[in-house]
Scaffold this motif. Sequence first.
Motif, PDB file in Angstrom:
ATOM      1  N   ASP A  81      20.928  24.557  12.135  1.00 12.23           N
ATOM      2  CA  ASP A  81      21.503  24.952  13.416  1.00 12.23           C
ATOM      3  C   ASP A  81      21.225  26.418  13.717  1.00 12.23           C
ATOM      4  O   ASP A  81      20.928  26.779  14.856  1.00 12.23           O
ATOM      5  N   GLU A  82      21.315  27.250  12.699  1.00  9.85           N
ATOM      6  CA  GLU A  82      21.074  28.675  12.899  1.00  9.85           C
ATOM      7  C   GLU A  82      19.602  28.979  13.140  1.00  9.85           C
ATOM      8  O   GLU A  82      19.283  29.980  13.779  1.00  9.85           O
ATOM      9  N   GLU A  86      17.657  27.490  15.168  1.00 10.17           N
ATOM     10  CA  GLU A  86      17.433  27.431  16.613  1.00 10.17           C
ATOM     11  C   GLU A  86      17.939  28.704  17.297  1.00 10.17           C
ATOM     12  O   GLU A  86      17.299  29.213  18.216  1.00 10.17           O
TER      13      GLU A  86
END
Length: 52
Positions: free
Chosen positions: A33-34, A36
């Motif tokens: 997630d990080e 992105e």
Amino acid sequence: MPEETKKLVTDAGWGIPHPIQNTELVFGPRDRDEIEVVRQILLASYDYARGR
């Protein structure tokens, strides 16, 4: 990157201002997630460097 983007990155906790140069140190991602988020920061910086 633009000054307003630097402020957003710092305020969101994704980086810190470089202590000597007028640049931003962006923290590395820890999960998918990080990745992105960091990708979007890098793209904004790249577009700024290219004059877009």
